[in-house]
Design a protein around this motif. Structure first.
Motif, short mmCIF file in Angstrom:
data_model
loop_
_atom_site.label_atom_id
_atom_site.label_comp_id
_atom_site.label_asym_id
_atom_site.label_seq_id
_atom_site.Cartn_x
_atom_site.Cartn_y
_atom_site.Cartn_z
N LEU A 241 49.01 46.47 26.93
CA LEU A 241 48.25 45.36 27.49
C LEU A 241 47.59 45.76 28.80
CD1 LEU A 241 47.45 42.36 27.45
CD2 LEU A 241 49.66 41.85 28.52
N LEU A 242 48.36 46.34 29.72
CA LEU A 242 47.81 46.67 31.03
C LEU A 242 46.81 47.80 30.95
CD1 LEU A 242 50.87 46.28 33.44
CD2 LEU A 242 49.18 44.60 32.68
N ASN A 243 46.94 48.67 29.94
CA ASN A 243 45.94 49.71 29.74
C ASN A 243 44.57 49.11 29.41
OD1 ASN A 243 45.03 52.49 29.38
ND2 ASN A 243 44.99 52.04 27.19
N VAL A 244 44.56 48.09 28.54
CA VAL A 244 43.31 47.42 28.19
C VAL A 244 42.79 46.61 29.37
CG1 VAL A 244 42.19 45.80 26.59
CG2 VAL A 244 43.95 47.36 25.76
N VAL A 245 43.68 45.99 30.12
CA VAL A 245 43.26 45.25 31.32
C VAL A 245 42.53 46.17 32.29
CG1 VAL A 245 44.09 44.04 33.38
CG2 VAL A 245 45.03 43.47 31.14
N ARG A 246 43.07 47.38 32.49
CA ARG A 246 42.44 48.33 33.40
C ARG A 246 41.05 48.75 32.88
NH1 ARG A 246 47.92 50.02 34.12
NH2 ARG A 246 47.79 51.39 32.31
N GLN A 247 40.95 48.99 31.57
CA GLN A 247 39.65 49.34 30.99
C GLN A 247 38.64 48.22 31.21
OE1 GLN A 247 40.03 50.43 26.84
NE2 GLN A 247 41.93 51.53 27.22
N PHE A 248 39.09 47.00 30.95
CA PHE A 248 38.20 45.84 31.08
C PHE A 248 37.70 45.67 32.51
CE2 PHE A 248 38.02 40.99 31.32
CZ PHE A 248 36.71 40.94 30.88
N THR A 249 38.62 45.67 33.46
CA THR A 249 38.22 45.46 34.85
C THR A 249 37.36 46.61 35.37
OG1 THR A 249 40.36 46.35 35.57
CG2 THR A 249 40.17 43.97 35.40
N GLU B 137 35.21 48.37 33.64
CA GLU B 137 33.85 48.23 33.11
C GLU B 137 33.11 47.05 33.71
OE1 GLU B 137 32.35 50.36 31.13
OE2 GLU B 137 34.12 51.63 31.06
N VAL B 138 33.81 45.92 33.86
CA VAL B 138 33.11 44.70 34.28
C VAL B 138 32.84 44.67 35.78
CG1 VAL B 138 35.05 43.14 34.81
CG2 VAL B 138 33.03 42.26 33.64
N THR B 139 33.55 45.48 36.55
CA THR B 139 33.35 45.48 38.01
C THR B 139 32.44 46.59 38.50
OG1 THR B 139 35.32 46.85 38.39
CG2 THR B 139 35.64 44.46 38.38
N ILE C 212 42.75 39.34 36.06
CA ILE C 212 41.80 39.46 34.95
C ILE C 212 40.65 38.47 35.16
CG2 ILE C 212 41.48 39.14 32.47
CD1 ILE C 212 44.34 39.89 32.03
N PRO C 213 39.41 38.90 35.05
CA PRO C 213 38.30 37.95 35.08
C PRO C 213 38.24 37.19 33.76
CG PRO C 213 37.49 40.19 34.74
CD PRO C 213 38.97 40.30 34.98
N LEU C 214 39.01 36.15 33.66
CA LEU C 214 39.23 35.44 32.40
C LEU C 214 37.95 34.89 31.80
CD1 LEU C 214 42.44 33.62 33.61
CD2 LEU C 214 42.37 35.29 31.76
N ALA C 215 37.02 34.48 32.64
CA ALA C 215 35.78 33.88 32.14
C ALA C 215 35.03 34.82 31.23
CB ALA C 215 34.90 33.46 33.31
N TYR D 107 28.26 39.76 37.87
CA TYR D 107 27.70 38.84 38.85
C TYR D 107 28.43 37.51 38.92
CZ TYR D 107 23.66 41.99 38.91
OH TYR D 107 22.83 43.09 39.03
N TRP D 108 29.07 37.07 37.82
CA TRP D 108 29.62 35.71 37.80
C TRP D 108 31.10 35.60 37.43
CZ3 TRP D 108 31.39 34.99 32.92
CH2 TRP D 108 30.76 35.66 31.88
N ALA D 109 31.65 36.62 36.74
CA ALA D 109 33.01 36.47 36.22
C ALA D 109 34.10 36.61 37.28
CB ALA D 109 33.26 37.48 35.10
N ALA D 110 33.74 37.18 38.44
CA ALA D 110 34.75 37.36 39.49
C ALA D 110 35.22 36.03 40.07
CB ALA D 110 34.18 38.23 40.61
N PHE D 111 34.34 35.03 40.05
CA PHE D 111 34.66 33.77 40.73
C PHE D 111 35.66 32.97 39.90
CE2 PHE D 111 30.64 35.08 42.51
CZ PHE D 111 30.88 34.90 43.86
#
Length: 629
Positions: A302-310, A312-314, A362-365, A618-622
């Motif tokens: 789970l945390l491996n995918v979380v790291r990949q996601f964050t 890429e999105v950041t 996690i940027p859940l949005a 631009y928007w998912a961090a909030f």
């Protein structure tokens, strides 16, 4: 025995607040400010009124000290609750009740009505007579002032509802009371010794959460998670953060109540990563909790995918790509898809996430089901624990706004959009949807000081405080994290000293902050921002979003907030408009669905040309932290 307990507990308050009419009010009470003071060496909950200082409760017993509640600590925290409930209009009557099978002293709206909010809990294992003697030691005086030592109890079978306004009008004021500052008190470990399950069992030195979850059913699991994470946050912030003890049934009832009040139907999702599996627990309005276990989503995976996601999105260099999608869809499949049928069948439109370590940033949005982002389907909120969340609903549409910030810094990058941001918040930029604009004040650069913040809040009740400045949630203790003012840094451990709940702040907005994503301490500081500071809700960002995107989001958000039923829905609509390209820079203006003819940009910003903010960077961090309502 149980009925006798409640009758006697209420009798204590009858003595405390007697001469108070039960059935009717006797005129307006002097507007009080509740605080903890010292009277003859005794910590005392005080109501400061136009007549003087009126004692309410004298905290003379060490009854709760073995759980970390010294009389001084109890006095400070319950005094804060008196103030919060009075400001919210719910401190009408004092009575007793049962919450999660535990006796409590609470407030009620009318005589005969149930508890609406808890003032403090009582131990259920002790003899009622001993409890009351140790807790307060009642003495009845002809003047009927506050609870104090001595005396005896009167038997009474029916609960009594004490009219608070009558009490504040009729109880004599006293002199010689000095305020007790929370900051001078040593902090003891709170609630770290007792684990209480929904079935009422208590254990000393409770098992860790993973062990506890393997031993309990779905209903008991909710209490285990709540108590474990509450201890974690309180140990991190080194202060008590809640006296509430709701179990799954009370949480489900509260969600149903909020659905009726707001028209938005919420569900609560607990996500607990363990070495063997991901535990999901869904609490729906008026239903028993639903539990799912996903072995394929063990903590490492789970945390491996979380790291990949964050990652890429950041990354601002990837805003023209969709490299975040595989991880976004994988996390959706683990966190949302197992609960999707229940969410759909119950017509849920608001998700409140209570997340374990590693998942709180996690940027859940931006989670994605293959067709839509999560924010396109639900309003979203993040809480540290339900029992640490203010669930009182209040319409904020007409609350005044205190907008402060800085565009220049000595040691940090400038925020050139801040002057436009502050002005746009208080302008009638829509022009058509409602008369006027948000009312309030704005202060920039040299006027953006801690002292000015205190002075402005002392002069006017600002329900919304907007701080456009750098803020950091860092690893280590709370004093490593801070909000940058013009003249100084306000560290996270000092937030409560500003007494955001007196007068209450419904929404605190930090428009330019970042978090050490993936760091346990930074995550706790971020997710615990609202409850630690004492505000009801906070809006903050997980990473440093571009200055211009922040301007775009905040300007649209305040307009959406004027029509949204809850705060999280205002944020949701803003994020949807951004990801669809409807909020953008175009022809020297900031354009948006709620911005009328647009907001003119100063030359430096207009020179950036036409820009949209579709990428989740631009928007998912909030994130809406604390109460989404």
């Amino acid at each position: 025995m149980k009925n006798t307990l409640f009758a006697r507990i209420v009798t204590v308050f009858a003595f405390t607040l007697s001469f108070a009419s039960v059935g009717e009010r006797s005129g307006a009470a002097p507007t009080p400010n509740f605080f903890c003071g010292i009277k003859d060496g005794v910590p005392t909950t005080i109501a400061h009124t136009s007549r003087g200082d009126v004692p309410v409760i004298r905290w003379v017993s060490d009854y709760f000290s073995n759980a970390g509640y010294t009389p001084q600590r109890r006095c400070i925290e319950v005094s804060e609750k008196f103030q919060t409930f009075y400001n919210n209009g719910t401190l009408n009557y004092i009575t007793t009740g049962v919450i999660n099978r535990q006796p409590v002293v609470c407030v009620a709206e009318t005589p005969g009505s149930p508890c609406s909010e808890v003032l403090f809990t009582l131990e259920k294992k002790d003899d009622p007579n001993v409890v009351l003697q140790q807790l307060f030691n009642v003495r009845v005086r002809a003047t009927t002032a506050a609870i104090t030592r001595g005396g005896s109890l009167i038997n009474q079978n029916e609960p009594i509802y004490i009219n608070v306004n009558d009490y504040l009008n009729k109880t004599p004021a006293e002199e010689g009371i000095s305020p007790l500052s929370e900051t001078i008190l040593p902090r003891e470990s709170v609630k770290s010794q007792v684990f209480v399950s929904d079935n009422g069992n208590q254990e000393t030195n409770p098992p860790n959460l993973v062990e506890a979850l393997s031993q309990v059913n779905s209903t008991e699991a909710v209490s285990a998670i709540e108590q474990s994470w509450e201890r974690d946050y309180e140990n991190y912030f080194k202060t008590n953060l809640s006296n509430t003890a709701f179990g799954s049934r009370e949480i489900a009832e509260t969600l149903a109540k909020l659905a009726k009040q707001t028209g938005k139907k919420p569900a609560l999702i607990y996500a607990v990563p363990t070495p063997e599996r991901l535990e999901l627990i869904l609490v729906l309005p008026q239903q028993a909790p639903i539990r799912k276990m996903l072995p394929e989503a063990n903590k490492d995976a789970l945390l491996n995918v979380v790291r990949q996601f964050t990652r890429e999105v950041t990354d601002p260099t990837r805003v023209n790509t969709t490299t975040y999608l595989p991880a976004a869809q994988k996390l959706y499949g683990w966190l949302i898809a197992p609960l999707a049928s229940e969410l759909a069948s119950n017509q849920i439109d608001t998700l409140i996430f209570c997340m374990g370590s590693g998942l709180r940033s996690i940027p859940l949005a931006a989670l994605h089901d293959g067709q839509k982002f999560l924010v396109e389907k639900y309003s979203i909120g993040l809480i540290p624990a339900f029992n640490m969340t203010d669930t009182l609903y209040k319409d904020i549409k007409n609350l005044p706004v205190l907008a402060m910030g800085a565009s220049e810094f000595k040691e940090q990058a400038p925020l050139i959009s801040v002057p436009v941001e502050l002005s746009a918040i208080l302008e009638d930029v829509s022009g058509v949807l409602w008369p006027g604009s948000w009312q309030g004040k704005q202060f920039l650069n040299q006027q953006f000081t801690l002292n000015n913040l205190r002075n402005q809040r002392a002069s006017q009740r600002f329900g919304i405080v907007h701080l456009a400045t750098h803020a950091e949630f860092r690893s280590g203790s709370p004093n490593n994290s801070y909000i940058q003012f013009w003249d100084s840094k306000l560290t996270l451990d000092k937030m409560r000293q500003l007494q955001w709940n007196n007068p209450p702040v419904e929404l605190l907005v930090l428009s330019a902050c970042r978090t050490a994503v993936g760091d346990e301490d930074a995550e706790m500081g971020f997710a615990g921002l609202a409850v630690n500071s004492g505000v009801k809700s906070a809006l903050a960002s997980l990473w440093s979003v571009s200055d211009i995107a922040t301007l775009a989001l905040m300007t649209e958000f305040y307009q959406q907030l004027r029509v949204a039923p809850i705060k999280a829905e205002g944020l949701r609509q803003t994020q949807i408009e951004m990801l669809r390209g409807n909020v953008r820079f175009e022809d020297g203006k900031l354009q948006g669905p709620m911005l009328g003819e647009g907001v003119f940009l100063p030359p430096k910003l207009a020179a950036l040309g036409n820009t949209d903010f579709k990428h989740p960077f631009y928007w998912a961090a909030f994130t809406m932290i604390g109460s989404p309502w």
